[in-house]
Design a protein around this motif. Sequence first.
Motif, PDB file in Angstrom:
ATOM      1  N   PHE A 118       0.854  -1.195   0.000  1.00 62.83           N
ATOM      2  CA  PHE A 118       0.000   0.000   0.000  1.00 62.83           C
ATOM      3  C   PHE A 118       0.884   1.237   0.000  1.00 62.83           C
ATOM      4  CE2 PHE A 118       1.030  -0.761   4.387  1.00 62.83           C
ATOM      5  CZ  PHE A 118       0.986   0.456   5.034  1.00 62.83           C
ATOM      6  N   GLU A 119       0.259   2.408  -0.107  1.00 68.30           N
ATOM      7  CA  GLU A 119       0.993   3.671  -0.097  1.00 68.30           C
ATOM      8  C   GLU A 119       0.381   4.620   0.923  1.00 68.30           C
ATOM      9  OE1 GLU A 119       1.301   5.476  -3.930  1.00 68.30           O
ATOM     10  OE2 GLU A 119       2.057   3.652  -4.898  1.00 68.30           O
ATOM     11  N   ASP A 120       1.230   5.454   1.524  1.00 68.49           N
ATOM     12  CA  ASP A 120       0.694   6.484   2.406  1.00 68.49           C
ATOM     13  C   ASP A 120       0.293   7.702   1.581  1.00 68.49           C
ATOM     14  OD1 ASP A 120       2.979   7.992   1.886  1.00 68.49           O
ATOM     15  OD2 ASP A 120       3.752   7.918   3.932  1.00 68.49           O
ATOM     16  N   ILE A 121      -0.038   8.805   2.244  1.00 63.59           N
ATOM     17  CA  ILE A 121      -0.591   9.973   1.546  1.00 63.59           C
ATOM     18  C   ILE A 121       0.441  10.699   0.682  1.00 63.59           C
ATOM     19  CG2 ILE A 121      -2.592  10.437   2.998  1.00 63.59           C
ATOM     20  CD1 ILE A 121       0.583  12.286   3.711  1.00 63.59           C
ATOM     21  N   GLU A 122       1.725  10.360   0.813  1.00 65.62           N
ATOM     22  CA  GLU A 122       2.753  10.990  -0.012  1.00 65.62           C
ATOM     23  C   GLU A 122       3.441  10.004  -0.948  1.00 65.62           C
ATOM     24  OE1 GLU A 122       4.580  14.665   2.266  1.00 65.62           O
ATOM     25  OE2 GLU A 122       4.473  12.928   3.593  1.00 65.62           O
ATOM     26  N   GLY A 123       2.838   8.823  -1.095  1.00 63.52           N
ATOM     27  CA  GLY A 123       3.362   7.851  -2.046  1.00 63.52           C
ATOM     28  C   GLY A 123       4.470   6.966  -1.525  1.00 63.52           C
ATOM     29  N   THR A 124       4.725   6.980  -0.210  1.00 59.05           N
ATOM     30  CA  THR A 124       5.708   6.058   0.361  1.00 59.05           C
ATOM     31  C   THR A 124       5.247   4.626   0.153  1.00 59.05           C
ATOM     32  OG1 THR A 124       6.283   7.674   2.058  1.00 59.05           O
ATOM     33  CG2 THR A 124       6.932   5.389   2.455  1.00 59.05           C
ATOM     34  N   HIS A 125       6.112   3.800  -0.386  1.00 59.35           N
ATOM     35  CA  HIS A 125       5.765   2.403  -0.660  1.00 59.35           C
ATOM     36  C   HIS A 125       5.973   1.562   0.602  1.00 59.35           C
ATOM     37  CE1 HIS A 125       5.191   2.844  -4.983  1.00 59.35           C
ATOM     38  NE2 HIS A 125       6.215   3.688  -4.968  1.00 59.35           N
ATOM     39  N   LEU A 126       4.885   0.983   1.083  1.00 58.64           N
ATOM     40  CA  LEU A 126       4.884   0.199   2.306  1.00 58.64           C
ATOM     41  C   LEU A 126       4.260  -1.164   2.045  1.00 58.64           C
ATOM     42  CD1 LEU A 126       3.570   3.161   4.417  1.00 58.64           C
ATOM     43  CD2 LEU A 126       5.829   2.135   4.744  1.00 58.64           C
ATOM     44  N   ILE A 127       4.631  -2.139   2.850  1.00 56.97           N
ATOM     45  CA  ILE A 127       4.112  -3.500   2.693  1.00 56.97           C
ATOM     46  C   ILE A 127       3.793  -4.067   4.074  1.00 56.97           C
ATOM     47  CG2 ILE A 127       4.617  -5.856   1.914  1.00 56.97           C
ATOM     48  CD1 ILE A 127       6.637  -4.638  -0.068  1.00 56.97           C
ATOM     49  N   LEU A 128       2.589  -4.563   4.257  1.00 56.71           N
ATOM     50  CA  LEU A 128       2.264  -5.321   5.459  1.00 56.71           C
ATOM     51  C   LEU A 128       2.657  -6.776   5.232  1.00 56.71           C
ATOM     52  CD1 LEU A 128      -1.292  -3.943   6.393  1.00 56.71           C
ATOM     53  CD2 LEU A 128       0.926  -3.315   7.389  1.00 56.71           C
ATOM     54  N   VAL A 129       3.346  -7.359   6.202  1.00 56.11           N
ATOM     55  CA  VAL A 129       3.777  -8.746   6.075  1.00 56.11           C
ATOM     56  C   VAL A 129       3.248  -9.548   7.258  1.00 56.11           C
ATOM     57  CG1 VAL A 129       6.002  -8.154   7.140  1.00 56.11           C
ATOM     58  CG2 VAL A 129       5.787 -10.282   5.869  1.00 56.11           C
ATOM     59  N   ALA A 130       2.622 -10.699   6.956  1.00 58.88           N
ATOM     60  CA  ALA A 130       2.025 -11.549   7.992  1.00 58.88           C
ATOM     61  C   ALA A 130       3.068 -12.501   8.555  1.00 58.88           C
ATOM     62  CB  ALA A 130       0.855 -12.323   7.408  1.00 58.88           C
ATOM     63  N   GLU A 131       3.176 -12.536   9.901  1.00 58.05           N
ATOM     64  CA  GLU A 131       4.166 -13.410  10.533  1.00 58.05           C
ATOM     65  C   GLU A 131       3.691 -14.856  10.633  1.00 58.05           C
ATOM     66  OE1 GLU A 131       5.214 -11.502  14.244  1.00 58.05           O
ATOM     67  OE2 GLU A 131       6.879 -10.529  13.226  1.00 58.05           O
ATOM     68  N   ASN A 132       2.406 -15.059  10.928  1.00 54.92           N
ATOM     69  CA  ASN A 132       1.834 -16.408  10.995  1.00 54.92           C
ATOM     70  C   ASN A 132       2.670 -17.361  11.856  1.00 54.92           C
ATOM     71  OD1 ASN A 132      -0.501 -15.971   9.402  1.00 54.92           O
ATOM     72  ND2 ASN A 132       0.725 -16.072   7.535  1.00 54.92           N
ATOM     73  N   GLY A 133       3.052 -16.891  13.042  1.00 58.95           N
ATOM     74  CA  GLY A 133       3.762 -17.748  13.982  1.00 58.95           C
ATOM     75  C   GLY A 133       5.226 -17.949  13.711  1.00 58.95           C
ATOM     76  N   GLU A 134       5.759 -17.275  12.711  1.00 57.85           N
ATOM     77  CA  GLU A 134       7.174 -17.443  12.370  1.00 57.85           C
ATOM     78  C   GLU A 134       8.067 -16.940  13.510  1.00 57.85           C
ATOM     79  OE1 GLU A 134      10.282 -15.876   8.899  1.00 57.85           O
ATOM     80  OE2 GLU A 134       8.137 -15.483   8.740  1.00 57.85           O
ATOM     81  N   LYS A 135       9.098 -17.690  13.813  1.00 62.67           N
ATOM     82  CA  LYS A 135      10.034 -17.287  14.839  1.00 62.67           C
ATOM     83  C   LYS A 135      10.988 -16.225  14.294  1.00 62.67           C
ATOM     84  CE  LYS A 135       9.990 -21.663  17.390  1.00 62.67           C
ATOM     85  NZ  LYS A 135      10.811 -22.792  17.900  1.00 62.67           N
ATOM     86  N   GLY A 136      11.435 -15.359  15.196  1.00 58.69           N
ATOM     87  CA  GLY A 136      12.358 -14.310  14.781  1.00 58.69           C
ATOM     88  C   GLY A 136      12.358 -13.179  15.785  1.00 58.69           C
ATOM     89  N   VAL A 137      12.649 -11.977  15.303  1.00 56.22           N
ATOM     90  CA  VAL A 137      12.706 -10.805  16.161  1.00 56.22           C
ATOM     91  C   VAL A 137      11.389 -10.629  16.916  1.00 56.22           C
ATOM     92  CG1 VAL A 137      12.915  -8.290  16.183  1.00 56.22           C
ATOM     93  CG2 VAL A 137      14.398  -9.649  14.709  1.00 56.22           C
ATOM     94  N   LYS A 138      11.499 -10.366  18.204  1.00 57.62           N
ATOM     95  CA  LYS A 138      10.328 -10.211  19.063  1.00 57.62           C
ATOM     96  C   LYS A 138       9.425  -9.088  18.568  1.00 57.62           C
ATOM     97  CE  LYS A 138       9.143  -9.230  23.906  1.00 57.62           C
ATOM     98  NZ  LYS A 138       9.706  -8.912  25.255  1.00 57.62           N
ATOM     99  N   PRO A 139       8.096  -9.307  18.541  1.00 55.74           N
ATOM    100  CA  PRO A 139       7.181  -8.255  18.088  1.00 55.74           C
ATOM    101  C   PRO A 139       7.057  -7.136  19.113  1.00 55.74           C
ATOM    102  CG  PRO A 139       5.938 -10.136  18.875  1.00 55.74           C
ATOM    103  CD  PRO A 139       7.391 -10.553  18.873  1.00 55.74           C
ATOM    104  N   GLY A 140       6.551  -5.995  18.654  1.00 54.86           N
ATOM    105  CA  GLY A 140       6.300  -4.877  19.544  1.00 54.86           C
ATOM    106  C   GLY A 140       5.000  -5.041  20.309  1.00 54.86           C
TER     107      GLY A 140
END
Length: 325
Positions: A118-140
């Motif tokens: 998706f894009e914000d109001i100034e066209g910054t390209h952003l992506i939501l990524v689903a973790e689905n239980g994947e191990k790794g860096v602790k979430p916020g």
Amino acid sequence: MHLLGLHHVSILTGKAEMNYDFYTRIMGMRLIKKGVNQDNTSSYHLFYGDAIGSPGTELTFFDIPHLGRTYPGVSSISSTSLRVKSSESLYFWKQRFSEMGVKHEEIVKRANRDTLAFEDIEGTHLILVAENGEKGVKPGVPWEQSDIPNEHAILGLGSVLLTVSSAEPTAYVLTEVLNFRHIGGYPSLLGKGFSDVEVYSTGEGGPGAEVHIQAMPGLPKERLGRGGVHHVAFRIPNEEQYDYWVERIQVHRYPNSGKVDRYYFKALYFREPNGILFELSTDTPGFDVDESRERLGENLSLPPFLESQRKQIEEKLRPLILESK
């Protein structure tokens, strides 16, 4: 010794008030610090993150009113990811984006994960990524004062995508200097004829600890403007390891800033061979060093070395009224 993952991503905005509305009201993130650009104190620097300002959850924005547009190209951080809990969350966000008029794409696989661009109001390209239980860096920690259900909240930064004319020099810096691991790749979503996106990981891994690289030879160099990404910062756990990384960058003779004290973290800046600005930042002491966690982002925060200039700085800053519509 390894870096922990992404620390923050810094972006340019020409419309701080609209930027605040988008990231707090629409995205449900918390403004955790309202400061100034320490290298140019006449402009604001806004930090959005999780409920407690955890390292690895921040998008930051330099406010430069009337800034021109970004012209995309190589030598760029062309997209930034934000982590959510599950694929179900992506469907929540897809519906929310449709209802709120946010430009977005369909849910697709990237690096074997479900994602939503998706894009914000100034066209910054952003992506939501689903973790689905994947191990790794602790979430916020979800910001409960937004209207986003906790199970769909933004959990922190995911990978950044670097677009470069040649992947090898950047990959060398990641693997031989910063100790990332090459863990694979995936086909470009741009179609046939485009090179695969290569994936590099550090620390405990997962989307919060990855850099993705795509080579796009023949494209012009990016001209950075509003909505463009200024730099990406990687996490160092403490000041003892900070000294190690500063020395390591200097040993490899990359032009760099030397040690920089941002008060909330210690930093080192350098450009990798394709011209992208990297920063190495400590987790300590953190964004709550001068504000309680309950009051984060409520007032103009200045580090001690600028506090004596508060009156002059505030006189030069434009009025900034931050409120969600």
